[in-house]
Write an enzyme that holds these catalytic residues in place. Structure first.
Site, mmCIF file in Angstrom:
data_model
loop_
_atom_site.group_PDB
_atom_site.id
_atom_site.type_symbol
_atom_site.label_atom_id
_atom_site.label_comp_id
_atom_site.label_asym_id
_atom_site.label_seq_id
_atom_site.Cartn_x
_atom_site.Cartn_y
_atom_site.Cartn_z
ATOM 1 N N ASP A 84 53.351 31.665 21.047
ATOM 2 C CA ASP A 84 52.631 30.613 20.303
ATOM 3 C C ASP A 84 51.237 30.398 20.890
ATOM 4 O O ASP A 84 50.261 30.260 20.154
ATOM 5 C CB ASP A 84 53.383 29.278 20.365
ATOM 6 C CG ASP A 84 54.608 29.254 19.472
ATOM 7 O OD1 ASP A 84 54.619 29.970 18.460
ATOM 8 O OD2 ASP A 84 55.556 28.508 19.795
ATOM 9 N N THR A 128 52.394 7.866 21.179
ATOM 10 C CA THR A 128 53.137 7.266 22.281
ATOM 11 C C THR A 128 52.330 7.441 23.570
ATOM 12 O O THR A 128 52.162 8.565 24.063
ATOM 13 C CB THR A 128 54.533 7.922 22.405
ATOM 14 O OG1 THR A 128 55.174 7.799 21.133
ATOM 15 C CG2 THR A 128 55.380 7.264 23.469
ATOM 16 N N GLY A 165 53.749 16.959 21.915
ATOM 17 C CA GLY A 165 55.070 17.597 21.953
ATOM 18 C C GLY A 165 54.964 19.036 22.443
ATOM 19 O O GLY A 165 53.970 19.430 23.058
ATOM 20 N N SER A 209 61.690 29.121 7.008
ATOM 21 C CA SER A 209 60.961 30.043 7.902
ATOM 22 C C SER A 209 60.461 31.267 7.147
ATOM 23 O O SER A 209 61.187 31.890 6.361
ATOM 24 C CB SER A 209 61.880 30.486 9.041
ATOM 25 O OG SER A 209 61.245 31.522 9.762
ATOM 26 N N ASN A 228 47.449 10.750 21.248
ATOM 27 C CA ASN A 228 48.879 10.687 20.915
ATOM 28 C C ASN A 228 49.352 9.267 20.691
ATOM 29 O O ASN A 228 48.912 8.340 21.353
ATOM 30 C CB ASN A 228 49.728 11.343 22.018
ATOM 31 C CG ASN A 228 51.123 11.656 21.521
ATOM 32 O OD1 ASN A 228 51.266 12.334 20.510
ATOM 33 N ND2 ASN A 228 52.133 11.151 22.196
ATOM 34 N N LYS A 240 63.378 25.585 21.427
ATOM 35 C CA LYS A 240 62.375 26.213 22.303
ATOM 36 C C LYS A 240 62.462 25.751 23.756
ATOM 37 O O LYS A 240 62.168 26.517 24.662
ATOM 38 C CB LYS A 240 60.959 25.921 21.783
ATOM 39 C CG LYS A 240 60.620 26.657 20.510
ATOM 40 C CD LYS A 240 59.177 26.394 20.111
ATOM 41 C CE LYS A 240 58.871 27.030 18.781
ATOM 42 N NZ LYS A 240 57.444 26.993 18.446
HETATM 43 P P1 ATR Z 1 56.964 19.734 18.664
HETATM 44 O O1 ATR Z 1 57.791 20.180 19.829
HETATM 45 O O2 ATR Z 1 57.155 20.551 17.437
HETATM 46 O O3 ATR Z 1 55.512 19.583 19.006
HETATM 47 P P2 ATR Z 1 57.679 16.954 19.036
HETATM 48 O O4 ATR Z 1 58.012 17.177 20.448
HETATM 49 O O5 ATR Z 1 58.605 16.120 18.222
HETATM 50 O O6 ATR Z 1 57.547 18.314 18.221
HETATM 51 O O7 ATR Z 1 56.190 16.362 18.972
HETATM 52 C C1 ATR Z 1 55.651 15.941 17.801
HETATM 53 C C2 ATR Z 1 54.328 15.255 18.071
HETATM 54 O O8 ATR Z 1 53.864 14.719 16.835
HETATM 55 C C3 ATR Z 1 54.412 14.097 19.036
HETATM 56 O O9 ATR Z 1 53.253 14.044 19.810
HETATM 57 C C4 ATR Z 1 54.496 12.883 18.104
HETATM 58 O O10 ATR Z 1 53.975 11.701 18.637
HETATM 59 P P3 ATR Z 1 54.864 10.792 19.647
HETATM 60 O O11 ATR Z 1 54.689 11.386 21.002
HETATM 61 O O12 ATR Z 1 54.247 9.448 19.505
HETATM 62 O O13 ATR Z 1 56.272 10.854 19.137
HETATM 63 C C5 ATR Z 1 53.614 13.331 16.983
HETATM 64 N N1 ATR Z 1 53.943 12.642 15.722
HETATM 65 C C6 ATR Z 1 55.003 12.891 14.936
HETATM 66 N N2 ATR Z 1 54.986 12.075 13.855
HETATM 67 C C7 ATR Z 1 53.876 11.296 13.973
HETATM 68 C C8 ATR Z 1 53.273 10.266 13.175
HETATM 69 N N3 ATR Z 1 53.827 9.852 12.018
HETATM 70 N N4 ATR Z 1 52.123 9.709 13.620
HETATM 71 C C9 ATR Z 1 51.558 10.110 14.773
HETATM 72 N N5 ATR Z 1 52.078 11.077 15.571
HETATM 73 C C10 ATR Z 1 53.213 11.662 15.172
#
Ligand code: ATR
Length: 265
Positions: free
Chosen positions: A99, A148, A125, A14, A146, A63
């Site tokens: 943020d 997923t 996320g 950080s 996204n 958070k």
């Molecule tokens: P944060 O709260 O920091 O945003 P998070 O809730 O883990 O972290 O969300 C991360 C996001 O990055 C999610 O949308 C995730 O996609 P999924 O919903 O499919 O999990 C996306 N993400 C992380 N790694 C990824 C990858 N290798 N390829 C595509 N999307 C990814």
């Protein structure tokens, strides 16, 4: 002496302590900002000590869960579903989110007029929620991409925008603004591309909310390669930190000092 801290896990990368301590010093304030590595299972215990803190910065993975240990959370944090800043109010601890407005302040320096703009946000996320809640009321057309599907669909429904599928199925017109809220491309430039290189156009403004301590993320280096305008995550960090500073101290944040500290100068 007023005590501030960031709680996160991991916390060692950080830049918040460097940024805020530089600001306190420049303003000759009797205040110190430290970092605490707090595991999720230790959050409740840590928060039982919160009475002494003048303010907290909150990062991953706390958070979404810290709200239950606070006296209240404000409307903006409620809407986003995440608290990144805790401040004292009438001897109570309240949660808010800098943020979203910090992202918007960084963005408006480069793209002041957002009306009618076509925007693609990658990710669904917590970081995406902050970005989308800031952008949605101001832009023309917002598409969420996204990996997923159900997560993308649910977020699009909640914020009344469009779910555009996964990155590999991405068929959308060239947006004016592309925002990456995932951590893809953060670790090493050798990672796979987040989006196909031919999707990036010189007319786009490309924002990566993630940042690397040394160097750029993969997406930003690609933006440079195609000649697009870009905003690095460090700018968002600066702007959300300036808002934290102002909330905590009631004084205008010393921007240049904070910016230099983030650059390691
Ligand atoms: P944060 O709260 O920091 O945003 P998070 O809730 O883990 O972290 O969300 C991360 C996001 O990055 C999610 O949308 C995730 O996609 P999924 O919903 O499919 O999990 C996306 N993400 C992380 N790694 C990824 C990858 N290798 N390829 C595509 N999307 C990814």
């Amino acid at each position: 002496m007023k005590n501030f801290c960031i709680i996160a896990h991991p916390v060692e990368h950080s830049l918040s302590p460097i940024m805020h301590n530089a600001a306190f010093k420049a303003m000759q304030m009797e205040a110190v900002f430290v970092a605490y590595d707090v595991l999720p299972e230790n959050l409740q215990n840590f928060m039982s000590t919160k009475k002494g803190w003048a303010g907290l910065a909150v990062s991953i993975p706390h958070k979404e869960t810290i709200g239950q240990y606070l006296d209240g959370i404000d409307e903006i944090a409620k809407k986003i579903g995440a608290v990144n800043t805790v401040y004292r109010h009438n001897d109570q601890h309240w949660g808010t989110n800098t943020d979203a407005p910090g992202f918007l302040n960084a963005l408006k320096e480069v793209m002041p007029d957002l009306s009618g703009k076509r925007v693609v946000v990658i990710g669904a996320g917590g970081a995406a929620r902050a970005v989308i809640s800031a952008l949605k009321p101001l832009v023309g057309f917002l598409t969420i991409i996204n990996r997923t599907v159900p997560k993308g669909v649910a977020l699009a429904k909640e914020f009344e925008c469009r779910y555009g599928g996964k990155i590999e199925d991405m068929v959308t017109e060239t947006p004016d603004l592309l925002v990456n809220t995932t951590s893809v491309g953060l670790e090493a430039l050798a990672e796979p591309n987040l989006v196909p290189l031919d999707f990036l156009k010189p007319s786009m403004l490309i924002v990566d909310i993630a940042y690397r301590q040394n160097g750029t993320t993969k997406l930003i280096s690609e933006a440079q390669q195609v000649g697009a305008k870009f905003i690095e995550g460090r700018q968002m960090l600066l702007h959300q930190g300036m808002l934290q500073f102002e909330l905590w101290t009631g004084q205008k944040a010393p921007r240049e000092v904070m910016e230099r500290a983030l650059k390691g100068l």
